[in-house]
Design a protein around this motif. Sequence first.
Motif, PDB file in Angstrom:
ATOM      1  N   PRO A 131       0.689  -1.368   0.038  1.00  0.00           N
ATOM      2  CA  PRO A 131      -0.178  -0.058   0.277  1.00  0.00           C
ATOM      3  C   PRO A 131       0.789   1.141   0.037  1.00  0.00           C
ATOM      4  O   PRO A 131       1.885   1.198   0.579  1.00  0.00           O
ATOM      5  CB  PRO A 131      -0.673  -0.133   1.256  1.00  0.00           C
ATOM      6  CG  PRO A 131      -0.885  -1.473   1.561  1.00  0.00           C
ATOM      7  CD  PRO A 131       0.367  -2.176   0.996  1.00  0.00           C
ATOM      8  N   GLY A 132       0.406   2.343  -0.733  1.00  0.00           N
ATOM      9  CA  GLY A 132       1.050   3.450  -0.732  1.00  0.00           C
ATOM     10  C   GLY A 132       2.265   3.624  -2.103  1.00  0.00           C
ATOM     11  O   GLY A 132       2.904   4.750  -1.689  1.00  0.00           O
ATOM     12  N   THR A 133       2.667   2.286  -2.537  1.00  0.00           N
ATOM     13  CA  THR A 133       3.926   2.319  -3.586  1.00  0.00           C
ATOM     14  C   THR A 133       3.368   2.662  -4.878  1.00  0.00           C
ATOM     15  O   THR A 133       4.259   2.511  -5.636  1.00  0.00           O
ATOM     16  CB  THR A 133       4.729   1.217  -3.104  1.00  0.00           C
ATOM     17  OG1 THR A 133       4.013   0.111  -3.590  1.00  0.00           O
ATOM     18  CG2 THR A 133       5.169   1.043  -1.864  1.00  0.00           C
ATOM     19  N   GLU A 134       2.084   2.933  -5.101  1.00  0.00           N
ATOM     20  CA  GLU A 134       1.591   2.694  -6.583  1.00  0.00           C
ATOM     21  C   GLU A 134       2.432   3.504  -7.480  1.00  0.00           C
ATOM     22  O   GLU A 134       2.907   3.131  -8.669  1.00  0.00           O
ATOM     23  CB  GLU A 134       0.182   2.859  -6.793  1.00  0.00           C
ATOM     24  CG  GLU A 134      -0.679   1.762  -5.888  1.00  0.00           C
ATOM     25  CD  GLU A 134      -0.800   2.183  -4.431  1.00  0.00           C
ATOM     26  OE1 GLU A 134      -1.669   1.327  -3.780  1.00  0.00           O
ATOM     27  OE2 GLU A 134      -0.238   3.092  -3.898  1.00  0.00           O
ATOM     28  N   GLU A 135       2.524   4.949  -7.055  1.00  0.00           N
ATOM     29  CA  GLU A 135       2.947   5.948  -7.970  1.00  0.00           C
ATOM     30  C   GLU A 135       4.691   5.609  -8.253  1.00  0.00           C
ATOM     31  O   GLU A 135       5.164   5.773  -9.133  1.00  0.00           O
ATOM     32  CB  GLU A 135       2.600   7.315  -7.396  1.00  0.00           C
ATOM     33  CG  GLU A 135       3.129   8.357  -8.432  1.00  0.00           C
ATOM     34  CD  GLU A 135       2.855   9.889  -7.732  1.00  0.00           C
ATOM     35  OE1 GLU A 135       3.754  10.661  -8.033  1.00  0.00           O
ATOM     36  OE2 GLU A 135       1.898   9.852  -7.173  1.00  0.00           O
ATOM     37  N   ALA A 136       5.377   5.273  -6.969  1.00  0.00           N
ATOM     38  CA  ALA A 136       6.762   5.137  -7.113  1.00  0.00           C
ATOM     39  C   ALA A 136       7.019   3.892  -7.908  1.00  0.00           C
ATOM     40  O   ALA A 136       7.956   3.575  -8.723  1.00  0.00           O
ATOM     41  CB  ALA A 136       7.171   4.716  -5.425  1.00  0.00           C
ATOM     42  N   TYR A 137       6.143   2.701  -7.868  1.00  0.00           N
ATOM     43  CA  TYR A 137       6.143   1.471  -8.645  1.00  0.00           C
ATOM     44  C   TYR A 137       6.176   2.099 -10.233  1.00  0.00           C
ATOM     45  O   TYR A 137       7.033   1.431 -11.042  1.00  0.00           O
ATOM     46  CB  TYR A 137       5.282   0.478  -8.381  1.00  0.00           C
ATOM     47  CG  TYR A 137       5.257  -0.639  -9.144  1.00  0.00           C
ATOM     48  CD1 TYR A 137       6.280  -1.743  -8.795  1.00  0.00           C
ATOM     49  CD2 TYR A 137       4.651  -0.863 -10.469  1.00  0.00           C
ATOM     50  CE1 TYR A 137       6.197  -2.882  -9.724  1.00  0.00           C
ATOM     51  CE2 TYR A 137       4.663  -1.973 -11.267  1.00  0.00           C
ATOM     52  CZ  TYR A 137       5.564  -3.080 -10.701  1.00  0.00           C
ATOM     53  OH  TYR A 137       5.729  -3.997 -11.557  1.00  0.00           O
ATOM     54  N   TRP A 139      17.623  -6.093  -9.188  1.00  0.00           N
ATOM     55  CA  TRP A 139      16.435  -5.480  -9.631  1.00  0.00           C
ATOM     56  C   TRP A 139      15.418  -6.130  -8.563  1.00  0.00           C
ATOM     57  O   TRP A 139      14.619  -5.456  -8.112  1.00  0.00           O
ATOM     58  CB  TRP A 139      16.067  -5.847 -11.050  1.00  0.00           C
ATOM     59  CG  TRP A 139      14.692  -5.538 -11.486  1.00  0.00           C
ATOM     60  CD1 TRP A 139      13.559  -6.082 -11.464  1.00  0.00           C
ATOM     61  CD2 TRP A 139      14.343  -4.099 -11.670  1.00  0.00           C
ATOM     62  NE1 TRP A 139      12.569  -5.330 -11.770  1.00  0.00           N
ATOM     63  CE2 TRP A 139      12.996  -4.069 -11.915  1.00  0.00           C
ATOM     64  CE3 TRP A 139      14.946  -3.077 -11.857  1.00  0.00           C
ATOM     65  CZ2 TRP A 139      12.311  -2.963 -12.343  1.00  0.00           C
ATOM     66  CZ3 TRP A 139      14.257  -1.849 -12.183  1.00  0.00           C
ATOM     67  CH2 TRP A 139      13.186  -1.873 -12.519  1.00  0.00           C
ATOM     68  N   GLN A 140      15.280  -7.461  -8.405  1.00  0.00           N
ATOM     69  CA  GLN A 140      14.481  -8.045  -7.393  1.00  0.00           C
ATOM     70  C   GLN A 140      14.671  -7.307  -6.031  1.00  0.00           C
ATOM     71  O   GLN A 140      13.537  -7.174  -5.316  1.00  0.00           O
ATOM     72  CB  GLN A 140      14.565  -9.435  -7.454  1.00  0.00           C
ATOM     73  CG  GLN A 140      14.346 -10.309  -8.541  1.00  0.00           C
ATOM     74  CD  GLN A 140      13.211 -10.046  -9.345  1.00  0.00           C
ATOM     75  OE1 GLN A 140      11.909  -9.587  -8.696  1.00  0.00           O
ATOM     76  NE2 GLN A 140      13.113  -9.719 -10.653  1.00  0.00           N
ATOM     77  N   SER A 189      11.648  -5.216  -4.294  1.00  0.00           N
ATOM     78  CA  SER A 189      11.009  -5.508  -3.197  1.00  0.00           C
ATOM     79  C   SER A 189      10.232  -4.609  -2.102  1.00  0.00           C
ATOM     80  O   SER A 189       9.618  -4.848  -1.559  1.00  0.00           O
ATOM     81  CB  SER A 189      12.087  -6.650  -2.216  1.00  0.00           C
ATOM     82  OG  SER A 189      13.038  -5.812  -1.569  1.00  0.00           O
ATOM     83  N   ARG A 190      10.854  -3.486  -2.086  1.00  0.00           N
ATOM     84  CA  ARG A 190      10.152  -2.403  -1.484  1.00  0.00           C
ATOM     85  C   ARG A 190       8.759  -2.090  -1.955  1.00  0.00           C
ATOM     86  O   ARG A 190       8.149  -1.087  -1.370  1.00  0.00           O
ATOM     87  CB  ARG A 190      11.334  -1.197  -1.363  1.00  0.00           C
ATOM     88  CG  ARG A 190      11.710  -0.527  -2.706  1.00  0.00           C
ATOM     89  CD  ARG A 190      12.600   0.562  -2.556  1.00  0.00           C
ATOM     90  NE  ARG A 190      12.776   1.250  -3.666  1.00  0.00           N
ATOM     91  CZ  ARG A 190      13.432   2.304  -3.913  1.00  0.00           C
ATOM     92  NH1 ARG A 190      14.223   2.667  -2.787  1.00  0.00           N
ATOM     93  NH2 ARG A 190      13.591   2.880  -5.044  1.00  0.00           N
ATOM     94  N   PHE A 191       8.566  -2.350  -3.209  1.00  0.00           N
ATOM     95  CA  PHE A 191       7.150  -1.984  -3.797  1.00  0.00           C
ATOM     96  C   PHE A 191       6.378  -3.062  -3.848  1.00  0.00           C
ATOM     97  O   PHE A 191       5.025  -2.851  -3.717  1.00  0.00           O
ATOM     98  CB  PHE A 191       7.391  -1.425  -5.086  1.00  0.00           C
ATOM     99  CG  PHE A 191       8.543  -0.404  -5.232  1.00  0.00           C
ATOM    100  CD1 PHE A 191       7.885   0.869  -4.848  1.00  0.00           C
ATOM    101  CD2 PHE A 191       9.586  -0.561  -5.924  1.00  0.00           C
ATOM    102  CE1 PHE A 191       8.920   1.868  -4.875  1.00  0.00           C
ATOM    103  CE2 PHE A 191      10.539   0.387  -5.948  1.00  0.00           C
ATOM    104  CZ  PHE A 191      10.197   1.753  -5.272  1.00  0.00           C
TER     105      PHE A 191
END
Length: 108
Positions: A12-18, A75-76, A80-82
Motif C-alpha cells: 500500500p502507498g507504493t503505486e506511484e513510485a512503482y 532488480w528484485q 521488493s520495497r514496492f
Amino acid sequence: MTRLALHSRLIPGTEEAYEIEHARVWPELIAVMRAAGIRDWSIWRSGRDLFHLVECDDFEAAVAQLRDEPVDQRWQQHMSRFVEGFAQNPDGLAGQSLRHVWTMSEQD
C-alpha cells in the motif's frame, strides 16, 4: 513460444513510485531477460494489483537462468520495497502463472 499471465500485488502507498521505477527499466536487466528467452513483458495495474503478460521461449527455464544473474538479483531486491509478491499457483508454470481461460484469436 509461451505466453502467460502473472499477478502480483503492491505494498500500500507504493503505486506511484512503482510506476516511476518502470518508466525506464534498467537496460542491463532487459538484456539479461532477452538472453534468458523473454521476448516481451507488459504490466497493467488496477489499484494495488499488477497483471503481467509475458512472452517467452520457456518461462521456467528463464526464471531459473535469471536466478543466477546478478543484475536480476539487484532488480528484485530493489523492487521488493514496492511489491508484496507474486500470487502462487501450484498448477502454473514456475508455480506462478495464472490459469488461461480464453483467447479470442484461438477461437474458430
